[in-house]
Design a protein around this motif. Structure first.
Motif, PDB file in Angstrom:
ATOM      1  N   ASN A   1     -22.780  18.003  35.646  1.00 45.72           N
ATOM      2  CA  ASN A   1     -21.991  17.001  36.069  1.00 45.72           C
ATOM      3  C   ASN A   1     -22.744  15.893  37.054  1.00 45.72           C
ATOM      4  OD1 ASN A   1     -22.889  18.679  38.040  1.00 45.72           O
ATOM      5  ND2 ASN A   1     -20.937  18.691  39.367  1.00 45.72           N
ATOM      6  N   ALA A   2     -24.229  15.677  36.074  1.00 47.53           N
ATOM      7  CA  ALA A   2     -24.891  14.817  37.299  1.00 47.53           C
ATOM      8  C   ALA A   2     -24.468  13.491  37.016  1.00 47.53           C
ATOM      9  CB  ALA A   2     -26.479  14.613  36.517  1.00 47.53           C
ATOM     10  N   PRO A   3     -24.479  12.709  38.127  1.00 40.68           N
ATOM     11  CA  PRO A   3     -24.432  11.168  38.272  1.00 40.68           C
ATOM     12  C   PRO A   3     -25.187  10.451  37.365  1.00 40.68           C
ATOM     13  CG  PRO A   3     -24.330  12.041  40.456  1.00 40.68           C
ATOM     14  CD  PRO A   3     -25.068  13.111  39.536  1.00 40.68           C
ATOM     15  N   CYS A   4     -24.626   9.778  36.511  1.00 46.08           N
ATOM     16  CA  CYS A   4     -25.411   8.925  35.364  1.00 46.08           C
ATOM     17  C   CYS A   4     -26.374   7.858  36.116  1.00 46.08           C
ATOM     18  CB  CYS A   4     -24.498   8.504  34.460  1.00 46.08           C
ATOM     19  SG  CYS A   4     -23.658   9.380  33.262  1.00 46.08           S
TER      20      CYS A   4
ATOM     21  N   PHE B   1     -44.124  12.373  34.486  1.00 47.74           N
ATOM     22  CA  PHE B   1     -43.053  12.970  35.202  1.00 47.74           C
ATOM     23  C   PHE B   1     -42.022  12.029  35.847  1.00 47.74           C
ATOM     24  CE2 PHE B   1     -46.345  11.627  38.225  1.00 47.74           C
ATOM     25  CZ  PHE B   1     -45.789  11.288  39.446  1.00 47.74           C
ATOM     26  N   TYR B   2     -40.739  12.380  35.839  1.00 46.63           N
ATOM     27  CA  TYR B   2     -39.625  11.793  36.393  1.00 46.63           C
ATOM     28  C   TYR B   2     -39.763  11.674  37.697  1.00 46.63           C
ATOM     29  CZ  TYR B   2     -37.501  11.068  31.602  1.00 46.63           C
ATOM     30  OH  TYR B   2     -37.259  10.790  30.397  1.00 46.63           O
ATOM     31  N   THR B   3     -39.112  10.783  38.292  1.00 49.11           N
ATOM     32  CA  THR B   3     -39.152  10.515  39.857  1.00 49.11           C
ATOM     33  C   THR B   3     -37.618  10.459  40.532  1.00 49.11           C
ATOM     34  OG1 THR B   3     -39.524   8.304  39.883  1.00 49.11           O
ATOM     35  CG2 THR B   3     -41.470   9.601  39.751  1.00 49.11           C
ATOM     36  N   THR B   4     -36.739  10.626  39.696  1.00 47.77           N
ATOM     37  CA  THR B   4     -35.047  10.389  40.267  1.00 47.77           C
ATOM     38  C   THR B   4     -34.642  11.743  39.793  1.00 47.77           C
ATOM     39  OG1 THR B   4     -34.514   9.192  38.366  1.00 47.77           O
ATOM     40  CG2 THR B   4     -35.271   8.019  40.356  1.00 47.77           C
ATOM     41  N   TYR B   5     -33.821  12.211  40.485  1.00 43.76           N
ATOM     42  CA  TYR B   5     -32.902  13.516  40.064  1.00 43.76           C
ATOM     43  C   TYR B   5     -32.048  13.531  38.931  1.00 43.76           C
ATOM     44  CZ  TYR B   5     -28.511  11.188  41.553  1.00 43.76           C
ATOM     45  OH  TYR B   5     -27.377  10.599  41.491  1.00 43.76           O
ATOM     46  N   ASN B   6     -31.644  12.088  38.639  1.00 43.95           N
ATOM     47  CA  ASN B   6     -30.868  12.096  37.513  1.00 43.95           C
ATOM     48  C   ASN B   6     -31.440  11.418  36.230  1.00 43.95           C
ATOM     49  OD1 ASN B   6     -31.230   9.318  38.226  1.00 43.95           O
ATOM     50  ND2 ASN B   6     -29.156   8.980  38.238  1.00 43.95           N
ATOM     51  N   LEU B   7     -32.851  11.582  36.347  1.00 47.09           N
ATOM     52  CA  LEU B   7     -33.896  11.389  35.150  1.00 47.09           C
ATOM     53  C   LEU B   7     -33.656   9.950  34.524  1.00 47.09           C
ATOM     54  CD1 LEU B   7     -34.072  14.871  33.503  1.00 47.09           C
ATOM     55  CD2 LEU B   7     -35.181  14.040  35.524  1.00 47.09           C
TER      56      LEU B   7
ATOM     57  N   VAL C   1     -20.669  10.446  34.453  1.00 44.05           N
ATOM     58  CA  VAL C   1     -21.093  11.870  34.472  1.00 44.05           C
ATOM     59  C   VAL C   1     -21.784  11.973  33.213  1.00 44.05           C
ATOM     60  CG1 VAL C   1     -20.674  14.298  34.777  1.00 44.05           C
ATOM     61  CG2 VAL C   1     -19.311  12.630  35.996  1.00 44.05           C
ATOM     62  N   CYS C   2     -23.196  12.770  33.541  1.00 42.60           N
ATOM     63  CA  CYS C   2     -24.103  12.942  32.253  1.00 42.60           C
ATOM     64  C   CYS C   2     -24.542  14.549  32.412  1.00 42.60           C
ATOM     65  CB  CYS C   2     -25.355  12.200  32.466  1.00 42.60           C
ATOM     66  SG  CYS C   2     -25.002  10.454  32.250  1.00 42.60           S
TER      67      CYS C   2
ATOM     68  N   ASN D   1     -27.919  27.701  42.263  1.00 43.65           N
ATOM     69  CA  ASN D   1     -27.599  26.666  43.481  1.00 43.65           C
ATOM     70  C   ASN D   1     -28.460  26.003  43.795  1.00 43.65           C
ATOM     71  OD1 ASN D   1     -25.115  28.063  43.336  1.00 43.65           O
ATOM     72  ND2 ASN D   1     -25.824  29.450  45.036  1.00 43.65           N
ATOM     73  N   TYR D   2     -29.532  25.383  42.756  1.00 43.59           N
ATOM     74  CA  TYR D   2     -30.689  24.732  43.309  1.00 43.59           C
ATOM     75  C   TYR D   2     -30.187  23.342  44.062  1.00 43.59           C
ATOM     76  CZ  TYR D   2     -34.918  21.699  42.702  1.00 43.59           C
ATOM     77  OH  TYR D   2     -36.214  20.948  42.896  1.00 43.59           O
ATOM     78  N   GLN D   3     -30.800  23.322  45.069  1.00 45.32           N
ATOM     79  CA  GLN D   3     -30.393  22.058  46.201  1.00 45.32           C
ATOM     80  C   GLN D   3     -31.049  20.705  45.856  1.00 45.32           C
ATOM     81  OE1 GLN D   3     -31.366  24.080  49.823  1.00 45.32           O
ATOM     82  NE2 GLN D   3     -29.397  25.065  49.904  1.00 45.32           N
ATOM     83  N   SER D   4     -30.481  19.767  45.408  1.00 41.22           N
ATOM     84  CA  SER D   4     -30.965  18.370  45.104  1.00 41.22           C
ATOM     85  C   SER D   4     -30.393  17.216  45.819  1.00 41.22           C
ATOM     86  CB  SER D   4     -30.958  18.422  43.326  1.00 41.22           C
ATOM     87  OG  SER D   4     -31.294  16.873  42.892  1.00 41.22           O
ATOM     88  N   GLN D   5     -31.207  16.299  45.786  1.00 42.98           N
ATOM     89  CA  GLN D   5     -30.923  14.919  46.270  1.00 42.98           C
ATOM     90  C   GLN D   5     -30.132  14.308  45.361  1.00 42.98           C
ATOM     91  OE1 GLN D   5     -33.649  11.957  45.645  1.00 42.98           O
ATOM     92  NE2 GLN D   5     -33.095  10.693  47.368  1.00 42.98           N
ATOM     93  N   GLN D   6     -28.985  13.215  45.729  1.00 44.99           N
ATOM     94  CA  GLN D   6     -28.327  12.570  44.890  1.00 44.99           C
ATOM     95  C   GLN D   6     -28.199  11.187  45.620  1.00 44.99           C
ATOM     96  OE1 GLN D   6     -25.078  14.016  42.560  1.00 44.99           O
ATOM     97  NE2 GLN D   6     -25.968  16.154  42.539  1.00 44.99           N
ATOM     98  N   ILE D   7     -27.973  10.316  45.049  1.00 43.16           N
ATOM     99  CA  ILE D   7     -27.992   8.774  45.645  1.00 43.16           C
ATOM    100  C   ILE D   7     -26.974   8.040  45.011  1.00 43.16           C
ATOM    101  CG2 ILE D   7     -29.063   6.532  45.989  1.00 43.16           C
ATOM    102  CD1 ILE D   7     -31.804   8.010  45.656  1.00 43.16           C
TER     103      ILE D   7
END
Length: 789
Positions: free
Chosen positions: A655-658, A712-718, A668-669, A598-604
């Protein structure tokens, strides 16, 4: 005003120094050159990772232990030098509020802050948990030591921290008078003055006062369209006062009060990428260049090295943080009872040109935040080493955060966001212009946290060479909050309403009646460790730990669920700590694997105004290897090297937002198996120091450290354009000091080779394909004058 505070503070601090000169014929300890990041002595650094004082080499925990002299570097504030020396630690920030600390790739999404979410990596100052990373933006001059503890630390440390903890311990008052101070002058018109002094008042009362002030009048960045005006300056002031009551028998009470302020014309990024094509090679619809062309705006060439901005609106940060701590110890002989009471407050006021270009798409956007917290810890710990060593205690934490969300749209918003009234045109529709010009989305949110915990840990010393440790922590936590939003703006005429202006306003700044959200959790976490000392100077250990981070609240204008699930962590770790060759060589190794459910992550939501929310993304895993080496090959020479390999990945995120490169192709990616953001796979730090005595009784000192981080990536959806490149940063210094330590002078340089590197890369709003970056500091250099009495 702050220059006045500085003069007054230094004058006060001079008092204990004069007392010292009168009462002590010679100084108790030599003047430390605080740029000496490689300082190593035969004696180990004493740490309190298990809430008792122990040698770092005797603690079966993966940690980086740094002395105050290693991290209090001239010209910097905050945790920048700690990151330079601790490869497993990575900091990302767009501004002081949106600061994130990752340890082993875990903690939180890069450069993200939410009033409804806690951080996986905790910061503790003098045993008090600092809930908001922004509170660490202070000068670290009076530090005694820093401990970076890797892996879950919830069993003994106040709040549950699933990724690790940074524990900072300041210098306490002393009954031996002392004073030290320094002034640094550097490029970019930088002036930094720092001083600390301590003295006894009576046989049982001693005081310490520390004052720091850092001014940088010439900023790192320029705005060509404003005549080359320089921005990203700095004004930082801090003061810490302490009183120690010690009856020199069984009881002591340490009272600490601190205040710090930070003002900057920051924090806006430079353009790093303008994407015009999608992942399949086709044109990105309505991209940045299409929009600037119809607006008649010519963007600056992409050149991060030039550090040029395009903003046309004011942007700034004004922050104050202050608080008090009371630490009471009562020695019962067999055990010591400790009480730690902490209260803190934060006030953060930003102004932001949210479009980062010279158009009035946004007039202002951001989050103003006030935060208040109170904590109380009561524990008992056995003294000395016995067959059974133990620590047990109770913990309470209360917090309230109030956020004011503001987004004010400007005269260019309608054309930029909605497009022209007619295909190929250059003017917005009448309804669109009426709707967005001056529209103000005015949101407010409140979040409260109450946390109660009982904890205990015991170590069974089976033999001198073998011990078993087990600990448990029960936590009950409740969060509740509220959010509401009001739509403000110029009154609309009936004709404008008929043209759709009100419908457009409702899409971008809807009136949202206040809603409530609440979550409660009960959790039992803990750890078990077996440690073995087969020979003198060697410690081997294996640890299993379970961690917990409470659920979060979405208190914003998105349609995301208002409550998200808590994180649960399992961590396996094995380590080896060694010292040999008469303790001239220290070699420590650690291997770990950590899984978070249940990793808690930001999404935008980039479709409108960069509205951020939090979500559970499934399972993530971090595994890797760490190494720390310290060597003293000959007298006067000390060397160190630290390295970390971190393989941190999404194990399940279907189900990551692309990102924008998939615009119109997929929404969805599946990121399962891909890297986590905010962590370099490879990171290393090396350095050394050489001290040589001169014939005239003086000493010359050379010191340098070098850090490397892979991309390194700096956004949650890479997002492809959010990949920050690898970089190297080198710091160096040379100094001369008196043998008795009463004076010293040093030349220093940070980022010696002027490397341009990205701290964080963010996509712009509305899926335009533009990305901007907050850059690391350029080369800075200067001279430092020091004195000690």
């Amino acid at each position: 005003m702050r220059r006045g505070w500085l003069v007054a503070g230094v004058a006060v601090l001079a008092w204990p120094g004069m007392v010292a000169a009168q009462e002590a014929e010679q100084r108790q300890e030599p003047l430390e050159f605080i740029y000496s990041s490689a300082r190593i002595t035969k004696d180990d650094i004493v740490v309190t990772a298990r809430r008792r004082e122990e040698s770092a080499q005797d603690v079966p925990i993966a940690l980086t232990a740094l002395s105050g002299a290693q991290v209090t570097v001239p010209g910097t504030i905050g945790l920048a030098q700690v990151q330079q020396l601790a490869p497993s630690l990575q900091l990302t920030a767009t501004n002081p509020r949106n600061t994130n600390i990752n340890i082993r790739g875990l903690g939180a999404t890069p450069a993200f802050a939410s009033l409804g979410l806690e951080y996986g990596a905790g910061v503790y100052v003098d045993q008090v948990y600092y809930s908001r990373p922004a509170q660490t933006a202070f000068d670290l001059y009076d530090l005694q030591r820093v401990e970076v503890l890797r892996g879950p630390q919830g069993t003994l440390f106040g709040k549950n921290t699933t990724a690790g903890a940074i524990s900072l311990t300041t210098e306490a008052p002393s009954f031996t008078p002392g004073f030290r101070g320094e002034i640094s002058l550097g490029n970019y018109r930088t002036l930094q003055a720092r001083a600390t002094g301590t003295a006894p008042i009576t046989d049982s009362i001693a005081v310490r006062l520390t004052v720091t002030n850092t001014l940088r009048d010439k900023g790192f960045q320029t705005i060509p369209r404003q005549g080359g005006r320089r921005v990203h300056d700095l004004a930082s002031f801090g003061a810490r006062g302490q009183i120690l009551f010690d009856n020199h028998d069984a009881f002591s009470l340490r009272l600490i009060g601190d205040y710090s302020s930070l003002e900057q014309d920051c924090c806006t990024g430079v353009t790093t990428t303008i994407r015009t094509t999608r992942i399949d090679g086709t044109a990105l619809p309505n991209n940045f260049l299409i929009r600037t062309a119809r607006a008649g705006y010519a963007p600056l060439p992409i050149d991060p090295d030039a550090r040029q901005l395009e903003t046309n609106r004011p942007f700034s940060v004004d922050m104050e943080t202050y608080g008090g701590t009371a630490i009471a110890d009562y020695d019962l002989g067999a055990a010591t009872i400790t009480s730690v009471t902490g209260w803190r407050k934060l006030d953060y006021k930003p102004a932001t040109d949210g479009d980062v270009i010279g158009l009035d798409i946004f007039e202002n956007a951001g989050v103003r935040e006030t935060q208040e917290q109170f904590s109380q810890e009561l524990r008992v710990a056995s003294n000395g080493k016995r067959t059974i060593d133990y620590v047990a205690g109770l913990y309470y934490f209360w917090q309230r955060i109030d956020d004011r969300f503001f987004t004010i749209y400007g005269r260019d918003a309608a054309l930029w966001i909605l497009g022209p009234a007619t295909p190929g045109g250059t003017a917005p529709s009448v309804g669109g212009q009426a709707a967005l010009n001056g529209l103000f989305a005015d949101g407010s949110a409140t979040a409260r946290t109450r946390s109660y915990a009982a904890f205990g840990e015991a170590t069974w010393n089976i033999a001198d060479t073998l011990s078993l440790t087990g600990g448990l922590r029960y936590t009950h936590e409740k969060k509740d909050g509220a959010f509401g939003q009001i739509q403000r703006g110029p009154a609309l005429t009936p004709g404008e309403v008929l043209l759709g202006a009100q419908a457009i306003r409702n899409a971008f700044a809807a009136n949202i009646p206040t809603f409530l959200a609440e979550t409660r959790e009960d959790n039992l976490s803990g750890r078990a460790t077996a440690s073995w000392k087969p020979v003198e100077g060697v410690l081997a250990y294996v640890t299993y730990a379970r961690g917990f981070k409470s659920g979060g609240l979405n208190l914003n204008a998105t349609a995301a669920p208002s409550v998200i699930d808590p994180e649960k962590v399992q961590n396996w770790e094995a380590g080896l700590k060694t010292q040999f060759l008469d303790d001239r060589v220290t070699l420590n190794l650690a291997a770990f694997t950590q899984t978070v459910r249940n990793y808690q992550s930001q999404q935008i939501d980039t479709r409108i105004a960069q509205t951020a929310y939090i979500a559970n993304v499934g399972t993530v895993r971090s595994r890797g290897l760490e190494m720390d080496v310290r060597v003293r090959p000959v007298t006067g020479l000390s060397l160190f090297a630290s390295g970390a390999y971190t393989d941190a990945t999404y194990r399940s995120f279907t189900n990551a937002p692309c990102p924008v490169e998939y615009l119109g192709l997929a929404t969805v990616c599946d990121l399962s198996g891909r890297r986590l953001p905010g962590v370099s796979k490879w990171a290393a730090s090396v350095g050394g120091e050489y001290r040589a005595a001169l014939g005239n009784g003086h000493e010359i000192v050379f010191a340098a450290d070098h850090a490397y981080r892979s991309s390194f990536y700096t956004t949650y959806n890479l997002a492809a354009d959010s990949l920050a490149g690898s970089y190297h940063v080198t710091n160096a210094s040379i100094g001369l000091r008196a043998a008795d330590g009463q004076w010293g002078v040093a030349l220093f340089a940070r980022n010696l080779f002027d490397t341009t590197y990205e701290s964080i890369i963010n996509p712009s709003a509305f899926n335009t394909g533009q990305s901007t970056a907050i850059l690391g500091d350029p080369r800075t250099w200067g001279v430092t004058l020091r004195t000690a009495l």
